[in-house]
Design an enzyme around this catalytic site. Structure first.
Site, short mmCIF file in Angstrom:
data_model
loop_
_atom_site.label_atom_id
_atom_site.label_comp_id
_atom_site.label_asym_id
_atom_site.label_seq_id
_atom_site.Cartn_x
_atom_site.Cartn_y
_atom_site.Cartn_z
N GLU A 154 -29.72 22.12 68.04
CA GLU A 154 -28.71 21.07 68.10
C GLU A 154 -27.64 21.33 67.06
O GLU A 154 -27.94 21.82 65.96
CB GLU A 154 -29.36 19.71 67.85
CG GLU A 154 -30.44 19.40 68.86
CD GLU A 154 -31.35 18.27 68.45
OE1 GLU A 154 -31.94 17.66 69.36
OE2 GLU A 154 -31.49 18.00 67.24
N ASP A 170 -38.94 16.50 69.73
CA ASP A 170 -39.50 16.25 71.06
C ASP A 170 -40.67 17.15 71.40
O ASP A 170 -41.57 16.74 72.13
CB ASP A 170 -38.43 16.42 72.14
CG ASP A 170 -37.41 15.30 72.14
OD1 ASP A 170 -37.70 14.24 71.55
OD2 ASP A 170 -36.33 15.47 72.72
#
Length: 401
Positions: A154, A170
């Site tokens: 990210e 996640d």
């Protein structure tokens, strides 16, 4: 069913907010004076995985100048997503051919809040719903990406610089590390596993009773694909919903008769809040004794997801307190340290009831840094690089060893 892009505010690092359980959105906090950040910067992707399958790369996110969602091609040019539907319609193929094993390639990344996805062997499946992009949700056994080996990094690139992370919020899957080359030629990097760390992580889960091995997902041929986060483990039933109850109960008992002091801002040591439990509620007061916020007794989902009963709005009171509580619960330090957050790591994950997924992730990182839960940046234990004048970003696909 896939997951539609949505926002949930988290203050991460240098004024960064979260998207989809850890994605980064810089909020424009001023950085020291430097040359203007260009509209795109190079991202060098190196394939040291040792795997022979083709690699596919995606750069998906939100264009910060317009707020539009879309994808960027190898030159950094932005392409907005077309309108979606209900049910979701297939998204345009935004994939780029990645580097073969032992090779590198360079693309350019624009001023995005986005994700760099990479997959081995097969392209990922994305959809477009009326509300925006629909991304992989492999906690769902019917998700079309369930049997694909993939991962993502990210980043945010804006006028204040580059923030780039490796994330396990996640899931823990295909190993990779990230870095940034600074104007003086030096490089900062993070996210690399220790030698043997990939297998060591999965072995740690397999050896932990209580359902932790159930987080591991494999293909029918036995190939290990990933381990889901404990939040998804609770949601899917792999982990019992009561997995954190004993620790939460002990914390609640302790602070019925003693005070939990939270100093949420490292640069504002005079700002303190004081927590005491009454029944099933922990009330926090300020220095004047006024109640500023209260928390219902959290369950495992609230702890692992840093949401629900530990919701953290992007404000200056409840959010910072909740971030600190969430970190203390996941690291199991609230009983041994009534002054939060912790100044060091010596007591992290030592209680028998803890986030054993996060414990295993951090234990296998070469520098000990990771984003194993949403607020792992509390105390600066996150796997994040930042530079206000980046010359090059780096993403390395690491060995499965």
């Amino acid at each position: 069913m896939l997951r539609t892009l949505k926002r949930r505010a988290m203050a991460v690092g240098l004024g960064i907010a979260a998207v989809l359980g850890g994605s980064l959105l810089a909020t424009g906090v001023p950085s020291p004076a430097h040359a203007a950040v260009p509209d795109t910067v190079p991202l060098k992707i190196t394939n040291n995985s040792g795997r022979g399958e083709p690699v596919y790369v995606y750069n998906l996110g939100t264009q910060l100048s317009t707020g539009r969602q879309g994808w960027a091609d190898a030159s950094g040019a932005f392409h907005p997503w077309p309108a979606g539907g209900n049910p979701p319609t297939p998204a345009p193929d935004a994939s780029m051919a990645g580097p073969a094993a032992g090779r590198s390639m360079t693309i350019r990344i624009p001023k995005f809040s986005g994700r760099i996805y990479f997959s081995y062997g097969r392209k990922l499946v994305f959809g477009l719903a009326a509300g925006g992009l629909v991304q992989p949700a492999v906690q769902n056994p019917t998700d079309p990406n369930r049997n694909i080996l993939f991962n993502w990094s990210e980043y945010t690139l804006n006028d204040s610089g580059l923030w780039l992370n490796s994330t396990q919020v996640d899931m823990f899957s295909a190993p990779y590390s990230v870095g940034v080359q600074r104007a003086d030629g030096s490089t900062a990097s993070t996210g690399r596993l220790r030698p043997g760390g990939y297998h060591g992580f999965f072995d740690a889960l397999r050896g932990r009773p209580g359902g932790w091995a159930g987080l591991i997902q494999t293909r029918s041929d036995g190939t290990v694909l990933r381990a889901l986060s404990p939040l998804y483990g609770v949601e899917t039933g792999a982990l019992p919903a009561s997995v954190m109850d004993d620790y939460v109960d002990r914390v609640w008992r302790k602070y019925t008769t003693s005070t939990l002091t939270v100093t949420p801002f490292a640069d504002q040591p005079g700002v303190k809040y004081y927590g005491r439990v009454s029944g099933d509620v922990m009330h926090f007061t300020n220095g004047a004794g006024a109640v500023v916020t209260s928390f219902q007794k959290p369950d495992a989902s609230s702890v692992f997801g840093c949401h629900r009963r530990l919701d953290a709005p992007n404000d200056q009171v409840r959010g910072p307190i909740s971030r600190t509580l969430c970190a203390g619960f996941n690291r199991s330090t609230l009983l041994v340290n009534p002054h939060q957050p912790d100044s060091g790591t010596a007591d992290f994950y030592r209680d028998a009831v803890t986030n054993h997924y996060a414990r295993a992730v951090h234990a296998q990182m070469a520098d000990g840094k990771a984003y194993a839960f949403a607020f792992d940046d509390v105390g600066h234990h996150e796997s994040l690089v930042h530079d206000g004048d980046p010359r090059q970003a780096l993403l390395t696909l690491d060995p499965f060893s």
